[in-house]
Design a protein around this motif. Structure first.
Motif, PDB file in Angstrom:
ATOM      1  N   VAL C 190      21.752  -4.118 -21.713  1.00 18.68           N
ATOM      2  CA  VAL C 190      23.101  -3.622 -21.459  1.00 18.68           C
ATOM      3  C   VAL C 190      23.562  -2.747 -22.611  1.00 18.68           C
ATOM      4  CG1 VAL C 190      25.501  -4.339 -21.261  1.00 18.68           C
ATOM      5  CG2 VAL C 190      23.751  -5.483 -19.919  1.00 18.68           C
ATOM      6  N   PHE C 191      23.199  -3.131 -23.821  1.00 21.41           N
ATOM      7  CA  PHE C 191      23.572  -2.308 -24.973  1.00 21.41           C
ATOM      8  C   PHE C 191      22.961  -0.914 -24.856  1.00 21.41           C
ATOM      9  CE2 PHE C 191      22.996  -0.595 -29.226  1.00 21.41           C
ATOM     10  CZ  PHE C 191      24.253  -0.765 -29.763  1.00 21.41           C
ATOM     11  N   LEU C 192      21.701  -0.841 -24.463  1.00 25.02           N
ATOM     12  CA  LEU C 192      21.065   0.473 -24.328  1.00 25.02           C
ATOM     13  C   LEU C 192      21.756   1.313 -23.265  1.00 25.02           C
ATOM     14  CD1 LEU C 192      17.227  -0.073 -24.659  1.00 25.02           C
ATOM     15  CD2 LEU C 192      18.918   0.487 -26.380  1.00 25.02           C
ATOM     16  N   ILE C 193      22.045   0.686 -22.131  1.00 24.29           N
ATOM     17  CA  ILE C 193      22.700   1.430 -21.048  1.00 24.29           C
ATOM     18  C   ILE C 193      24.055   1.952 -21.514  1.00 24.29           C
ATOM     19  CG2 ILE C 193      23.707   1.213 -18.758  1.00 24.29           C
ATOM     20  CD1 ILE C 193      21.553  -0.854 -18.136  1.00 24.29           C
ATOM     21  N   ALA C 197      25.881   5.711 -22.099  1.00 23.48           N
ATOM     22  CA  ALA C 197      27.157   6.088 -21.494  1.00 23.48           C
ATOM     23  C   ALA C 197      28.146   6.532 -22.557  1.00 23.48           C
ATOM     24  CB  ALA C 197      27.720   4.915 -20.689  1.00 23.48           C
ATOM     25  N   MET C 198      28.134   5.855 -23.700  1.00 23.96           N
ATOM     26  CA  MET C 198      29.088   6.202 -24.751  1.00 23.96           C
ATOM     27  C   MET C 198      28.793   7.593 -25.310  1.00 23.96           C
ATOM     28  SD  MET C 198      29.641   4.380 -28.342  1.00 23.96           S
ATOM     29  CE  MET C 198      28.015   4.897 -28.817  1.00 23.96           C
ATOM     30  N   ASP C 205      25.881  11.818 -18.032  1.00 17.41           N
ATOM     31  CA  ASP C 205      26.415  13.036 -18.633  1.00 17.41           C
ATOM     32  C   ASP C 205      27.409  13.753 -17.729  1.00 17.41           C
ATOM     33  OD1 ASP C 205      24.659  13.791 -16.732  1.00 17.41           O
ATOM     34  OD2 ASP C 205      23.557  15.238 -17.928  1.00 17.41           O
ATOM     35  N   ALA C 206      27.967  13.041 -16.769  1.00 16.18           N
ATOM     36  CA  ALA C 206      28.913  13.682 -15.852  1.00 16.18           C
ATOM     37  C   ALA C 206      30.081  14.374 -16.564  1.00 16.18           C
ATOM     38  CB  ALA C 206      29.435  12.657 -14.839  1.00 16.18           C
ATOM     39  N   PRO C 207      30.609  13.831 -17.679  1.00 21.70           N
ATOM     40  CA  PRO C 207      31.748  14.517 -18.312  1.00 21.70           C
ATOM     41  C   PRO C 207      31.433  15.913 -18.814  1.00 21.70           C
ATOM     42  CG  PRO C 207      31.588  12.262 -19.106  1.00 21.70           C
ATOM     43  CD  PRO C 207      30.358  12.509 -18.304  1.00 21.70           C
TER      44      PRO C 207
END
Lengths: 444, 116, 317
Positions: C190-193, C197-198, C205-207
């Protein structure tokens, strides 16, 4: 100063290219994309990230004025070129790199001044949308109300701090009264149909109303569907139409994947397309394209992302099956088994398959597209546009197969509550259209 | 407080670097003055300012998030005392978290986590 | 068992490392950029790619800056500059070898608090230029933050719980016998995911996606763009490097010195990130939020419960 020119020289080894495709420029675009990929020059998503403005094909007056505006928004050092002949691609790219090294502020002609009919376009002028020759109706009153008077500041007169109005309030599809933003998307966007202009009303990122039209570029023989596919002779046995059709579908699926944010298979599809057009032997190409189809079809992430978005999965399925058919035709006995219909996937019966008993074309026209877009968010809208792959290089009213019953192929837009769509789900039962849908129709 | 001294030094260093980058770019830039442009949306001029009341369709998620975010303030110090306080600490914390998760499940069933 | 102790002098690196840290991070981010470019070149059948970061930096240094009509320049420029600053400040607690630049008693909280600045930075960069597409991009990142942040915090706190300390060096020390990646694999994944995202990286990379003509970065050019995209690479590097002390035993390993193990492990984490970006199509937040809240949050909480039971058992209960 010396440092600056040294840096410019170094950076010119990998300039970012903003690629603008005119409606007749598909052939040049393909040559350009292949050459850019060979050189490793990235394609910019907008003017801010661009160094080179490349125009593929001859722009008409309207695209010309948009080009001038985009040119004015590209930071220096910059250069531009209009390429009308696929054979000139490498030469023009070399010249562009050399001009970037020089770094002079460009004082030469504006990009629009290479339009085919000669005369330079009056700078900053945007052709009035309701008079544009390819728009045969002005059903959307809201456009003439709001967008005409505003923003005629072309590149010459950028200083208009208060010249723009703020957004107006309006009802949204969720029953809230929120700001409605008038936005005109295109014609200069990456992975976007050539010459498409989409006027939308946005609330947040949700499309409330959409009006699609095409710019008034001069048209030549349509690239994909013409019977003499390749005008340049250096491309192997390119006269083979089934090879041509497969390349076309690879191009379309690559665009869909790029918009869906999956660059690796998109790149692979484009490479296959380029190799096919360059005359590579079909058998390994077919195998690779089938592997690509399989990978896309099997991606659970992609499916999960698209599920529940109106029509996105359907359109992906259409794209994949059109590609599958093109591969079958290409692979078929002697590669020439393709019937005339299969060579021309633009007509209603072509590239079509029996789906739920109703004929389904593989490409939508602009009317159908508009209808799909209402109520979607921008990301979904981009996906649907890429999946619909409207034909923009042919001279017809609302291009893309103007059969009167065409709308029947597209079910009415689903309301927003997540209706899970099966993998091939085309549940066209008539649910009540949403508020956004309604408001659009009230204008007609 | 002295343990934060290196942090301050680092902050100073990175701010100096950012400033140096701007100075360097001012020297090396091909054109010194910034280019005045209209916002890009495809080449046609904008009709309106983009600054607007944005329709934040995921607004309910922000509310749910806030509840959990406050919970983290309890959870950080809690990690330090788990073995000192013993099973009671674990039970209390996870009962609390369980209640919050129940609320999330409720919000999910109400459709708060979905907006298209 | 781990009472807060007075800080021994050797716990932190010499003070001048604080000056060096930004440069170390820039070098690391540079290497990651080059690696990613080489992989990209390979997939398109070309060679090379090593020069890509240098050419990009040169390109942006000679590039002209831009100013949009009626922009909000303060928010806009600040948005670009905050990203690299946040990345470096978050990196102060990461042990470069055995010792970090600053061994904060609440190191984990500090890391978490600083990296959340990315949230503000991307939104400001998106809002600033008065452009529709970048505005939408900025808001996409806010929605993304709402989805990734909670699993991210639970993953980090599970590592802190395993060590019963918020001090990063204590967390490394607590993995002397067993790396936390084995004790809490769910938290690690979860940390990697959430790290991806962060840093709005890879499938998240949607933003800044091309379907918005660059999204939050759509109107940035020249030095502003260099800060924004450079800051993004640095943020990715920092967050990936944080996985090493939290889950991968810090500098522990045979033969090589500790700093070398930190480098090797960080590189391995980043390689996974570079791979994942090509493997997975873009994640839409209107889908991911549901997965994140209904799957990842309960999973990380269950993981935390397991770890706290282990902690109690080790405490002799």
């Amino acid at each position: 100063m010396d440092l600056s020119s040294w840096l410019r020289r170094y950076a010119a080894g990998r300039p970012h290219v903003l690629l603008v495709v005119s409606r007749g420029g598909t052939g040049v675009r393909l040559a350009l994309e292949a050459e850019l990929s060979r050189r490793g020059w990235p394609i910019a998503a907008g003017p801010a990230d661009a160094d080179v403005l490349l125009v593929a094909g001859a722009p008409g007056p309207e695209l010309g004025s948009a080009l001038d505006a985009v040119w004015a928004a590209i930071p220096q050092p910059r250069t531009h070129a209009t390429i009308l002949d696929a054979a000139r691609v490498a030469v023009e790219l070399d010249r562009a790199a050399a001009e970037l090294v020089a770094g002079h502020p460009m004082t030469g002609p504006l990009p629009s001044q290479t339009t085919v009919d000669g005369g330079p376009v009056r700078s900053g002028e945007v052709t009035d949308r309701d008079d544009a020759p390819h728009v045969h109706r002005s059903a959307h009153g809201e456009h003439s109300d709001h967008t005409k008077h505003a923003g005629h500041g072309g590149h010459g007169e950028m200083r208009m701090p208060g010249g723009l109005p703020m957004a107006d309030l309006g009802q949204d599809r969720d029953g809230l009264t929120l700001d409605q933003l008038q936005v005109t998307l295109g014609p200069v966007l990456s992975d976007w149909p050539a010459g498409l202009v989409l006027a939308v009303v946005l609330q947040g990122d949700v499309v409330q109303r959409a009006h699609a039209r095409l710019v008034d570029d001069p048209l030549s023989l349509p690239f994909w569907s013409s019977d003499t596919p390749m005008t340049d002779t250096d491309r192997g046995d390119a006269a083979d139409p089934s090879r041509h059709a497969a390349a076309r579908e690879l191009d379309a699926i690559a665009r869909f994947l790029a918009v869906a944010g999956w660059p690796a298979p998109a790149t692979r599809a484009r490479r296959l397309r380029d190799e096919l057009l360059a005359g590579a032997s079909p058998e390994p190409m077919c195998a690779a394209a089938e592997a690509l189809c399989r990978q896309v079809r099997r991606s659970r992430t992609l499916r999960r992302m698209l599920r529940g978005l109106p029509h996105a999965l359907d359109l992906l399925t259409v794209r994949l099956e059109a590609l599958g058919q093109a591969i079958v035709a290409l692979r078929g006995p002697a590669g020439m088994a393709a019937t005339p219909e299969e060579r021309r996937p633009t007509t209603v019966s072509a590239a079509a398959r029996e789906h739920a008993g109703s004929p389904l074309r593989s490409r939508l026209n602009l009317d159908e597209l508009e209808r799909l877009l209402v109520g979607t968010d921008l990301a979904t809208a981009r996906l649907l546009i890429a999946g619909a792959d409207p034909i923009t290089d042919e001279d017809s009213d609302r291009t893309g197969g103007s059969a009167p019953h065409a709308a029947a192929a597209v079910p009415a837009r689903r309301p927003e509550q997540a209706v899970p769509v099966g993998t091939d789900g085309r549940d066209g039962e008539g649910e009540a259209p949403s508020a956004g849908h309604d408001s659009r129709h009230s204008h007609e | 407080m002295s343990e934060y001294l290196p942090v301050l030094v680092t902050l100073g260093a990175v701010l100096v670097l950012v400033a140096a980058l701007y100075v360097m770019a001012a020297v090396t830039a091909t054109a010194r003055s910034a280019l005045d442009v209209v916002p890009f949306a495809g080449g046609l001029p904008p009709a309106q300012h983009a600054f607007s009341r944005f329709h934040v369709r995921w607004y309910p998620v922000t509310m749910v998030f806030l509840a959990f975010d406050m919970e983290m303030i309890f959870m950080y110090p809690w990690t330090l005392v788990v073995s000192r306080v013993g099973p009671a600490a674990v039970i209390e914390m996870f009962v609390f978290l369980g209640i919050l998760v129940a609320a999330v499940v409720y919000a999910w069933r109400e459709g708060a986590l979905r907006w298209t | 068992m781990n009472e807060p102790m007075p800080i021994p002098a050797q716990v932190t690196l010499p003070w001048w490392w604080a000056l060096l840290l930004p440069l170390v991070l820039i070098a690391a981010a540079w290497a990651v950029t080059a690696f990613d470019a080489v992989v990209t070149a390979r997939t398109t059948g070309r060679r090379g790619g090593f020069a890509v970061p240098a050419r990009e930096v040169a390109r942006l240094l000679v590039g002209q800056r831009r100013r949009t009509v009626a922009a909000d320049p303060v928010l806009w420029r600040a948005g670009s500059a905050v990203l690299p600053v946040a990345a470096v400040l978050a990196a102060v607690v990461i042990p470069l070898g055995a010792r970090p630049v600053a061994d904060l008693g609440i190191g984990v909280v500090w890391f978490n608090a600083v990296e959340v600045l990315a949230w503000a930075a991307v939104w400001m960069a998106g809002w600033g230029p008065n452009s529709v597409l970048s505005l939408v991009g900025g808001y996409r990142f806010v929605a993304q933050g709402l989805a990734y942040e909670l699993p991210h915090m639970f993953a980090i706190i599970t590592a802190a719980l395993g060590a019963q300390s918020l001090r990063v060096t204590d967390i490394v020390a607590a993995q002397h016998d067993l790396w936390f990646v084995l004790l809490m694999p769910v938290a690690f994944v979860v940390f990697l995911i959430s790290t991806a995202a962060m840093a709005f990286w890879g499938p998240f990379d949607a933003p800044v996606a091309a379907d918005l003509a660059g999204g939050a970065a759509a109107e940035l050019s020249g030095a502003d763009r260099l800060l924004f995209s450079g800051g993004r690479w640095m943020l990715l590097t920092t967050a990936a490097a944080m996985a090493v002390p939290l889950f991968l035993g810090g500098g522990a390993g045979p033969l090589l010195p500790e700093w070398a193990w930190v480098v090797v492990k960080t590189a391995a984490v980043l390689a996974v990130m570079v791979w994942a970006r090509r493997r997975v199509p873009r994640i839409r937040m209107d889908r991911w939020t549901e997965i994140s809240w209904m799957v990842l949050v309960p999973l990380t909480l269950a993981q935390a419960l397991v770890v706290s039971i282990v902690v109690l058992a080790q405490g002799g209960l």
